[in-house]
Write an enzyme that holds these catalytic residues in place. Structure first.
Site, PDB file in Angstrom:
ATOM      1  N   LEU A 210       0.859  -1.191   0.000  1.00 33.24           N
ATOM      2  CA  LEU A 210       0.000   0.000   0.000  1.00 33.24           C
ATOM      3  C   LEU A 210       0.890   1.234   0.000  1.00 33.24           C
ATOM      4  CD1 LEU A 210      -2.645  -0.895   2.762  1.00 33.24           C
ATOM      5  CD2 LEU A 210      -3.054  -0.832   0.284  1.00 33.24           C
ATOM      6  N   HIS A 211       0.661   2.133  -0.941  1.00 34.32           N
ATOM      7  CA  HIS A 211       1.441   3.378  -0.900  1.00 34.32           C
ATOM      8  C   HIS A 211       0.682   4.577  -1.449  1.00 34.32           C
ATOM      9  CE1 HIS A 211       2.054   2.436  -5.153  1.00 34.32           C
ATOM     10  NE2 HIS A 211       2.408   3.694  -5.309  1.00 34.32           N
ATOM     11  N   ARG A 212      -0.439   4.369  -2.134  1.00 33.05           N
ATOM     12  CA  ARG A 212      -1.129   5.506  -2.740  1.00 33.05           C
ATOM     13  C   ARG A 212      -1.730   6.393  -1.653  1.00 33.05           C
ATOM     14  NH1 ARG A 212      -0.866   5.762  -7.863  1.00 33.05           N
ATOM     15  NH2 ARG A 212      -0.309   3.878  -9.010  1.00 33.05           N
TER      16      ARG A 212
END
Length: 378
Positions: A210-212
């Protein structure tokens, strides 16, 4: 006279894309490849380790722009790349992907009359709230050579008025790297390190990334997503290499997770590729991982409402799930029950995209000694 190509990397996702291109260029004595790192990602775990593991030579130039807002990063790259372009006077500037460095260098190059080659052109999510979408559209509007990974990208570019003769379907350089490094990656000890193996046999496990900003920048959304992942982790271990910014958010919010959701620091390319190749399922909001799982035949759930890589859905193993916890849980349960979506590898995702790109650049008479430079003489 050698063809001088300045190759730009800025962030970690650029590195698996540039590695096969640099390797292919070095096979041709008639090419002078120059590597410029903008320094957009400067954390060793997100950048330096990838250079070492992928055999990418040290950059000739590091602009060291560091972090900042989108405007600050873009402005710093613009300001710092212009003197480099003036000094080296390249025949072409090659940019990859859709990060801030991609558009900033393209802007500097086009105003100096330098041809631009964009690798991964034509990808569209049709969501302009994504900074990457703006970067993609603008870079494609400026580029002279549009190297695409899939047929949909050709149609997007034609609808935007780009000439057909500037578009080349070459395949996917990310898959070049995957195929080249997979035999090495599968010797990684990470399976033992994370207790994912029983002797020579791998246990069933998942991988999460997860990075957005839309998923990790609010505590509520992050906690909601991790709650859904907890229900999966109750059945199989889920490995979560945590981006530093996301780790900070988790710590500040005091979010607790299931013991089998294993939060680990970011890992190098080879270790991560090993995990992807052995996973039972992958959950991600990354674009590149959608492509890698399709190439590996591993079921992937994309935790977004849209994707700029539709071929991973129409032909690959990817499902666009969104961020509704119930839908995430249901899709994961289906995969764990052996009902994962079968897929096939898209055309030209064969490990030879870099060769096709270099062949186009070498054969083009507007480059190299045949081109009349509009660069000012320094």
């Amino acid at each position: 006279m050698r063809l001088k190509i300045i190759n730009i990397v800025g962030a970690r996702p650029n590195l698996p894309k540039i590695a096969p291109l640099i390797r292919e260029m070095q096979r041709h004595p008639e090419i002078d490849p120059i590597l410029v790192h903008t320094g957009q990602h400067y954390d060793a775990s997100l950048s330096d380790i990838f250079f070492r593991q992928m055999g990418i030579p040290p950059p000739h130039v590091n602009l060291e722009v560091g972090s900042g807002s989108h405007a600050v990063q873009t402005a710093e790259v613009l300001k710092r790349i212009e003197p480099v372009l003036l000094e080296h006077q390249p025949d072409v500037v090659l940019v990859v992907g859709d990060v801030n460095s991609t558009i900033a260098v393209s802007l500097a190059a086009v105003k100096l009359g330098i041809p631009i080659a964009h690798v991964e052109a034509g990808l569209r999510s049709f969501d302009r709230s994504m900074p990457e979408e703006i970067n993609r559209i603008l870079t494609d509007a400026l580029a002279d050579y549009l190297f695409v990974t899939e047929e949909d990208a050709i149609q997007h570019l034609l609808k935007e008025g780009r000439p057909r003769e500037s578009i080349y379907l070459v395949g996917n350089v990310m898959i070049d790297s995957l195929r080249h490094f997979l035999p090495i990656a599968q010797k990684s000890p990470i399976g033992e390190d994370l207790a994912l193996k029983n002797g020579a046999d791998w246990l069933r496990f998942g991988v999460l990334t997860l990075h957005r900003p839309s998923n990790v920048d609010t505590t509520e959304k992050l906690a909601e997503l991790l709650g859904a992942i907890d229900s999966i982790a109750a059945q199989i271990p889920v490995i979560f290499p945590v981006h530093p910014r996301t780790q900070q958010r988790l710590t500040q919010a005091g979010i607790k997770t299931h013991p089998q959701l294993k939060l680990i620091p970011p890992v190098g390319y080879l270790d991560f590729l090993c995990l992807l190749s052995k996973a039972t399922l992958v959950l991600t909001d990354s674009g590149g991982i959608q492509e890698e799982t399709t190439a590996l035949g591993v079921p992937c759930l994309t935790l977004r409402e849209n994707t700029e890589r539709p071929i991973t859905i129409s032909e690959g193993t990817n499902l666009l799930i969104g961020t509704d916890p119930a839908k995430i849980t249901a899709a994961a349960q289906a995969i764990l029950a052996g009902k994962g979506k079968p897929g096939r590898i898209p055309p030209f995702w064969d490990g030879h995209a870099a060769e096709r790109i270099v062949e186009v650049l070498l054969k083009n008479p507007t480059l190299g000694p045949h081109r009349k430079s509009t660069l000012p003489v320094t």
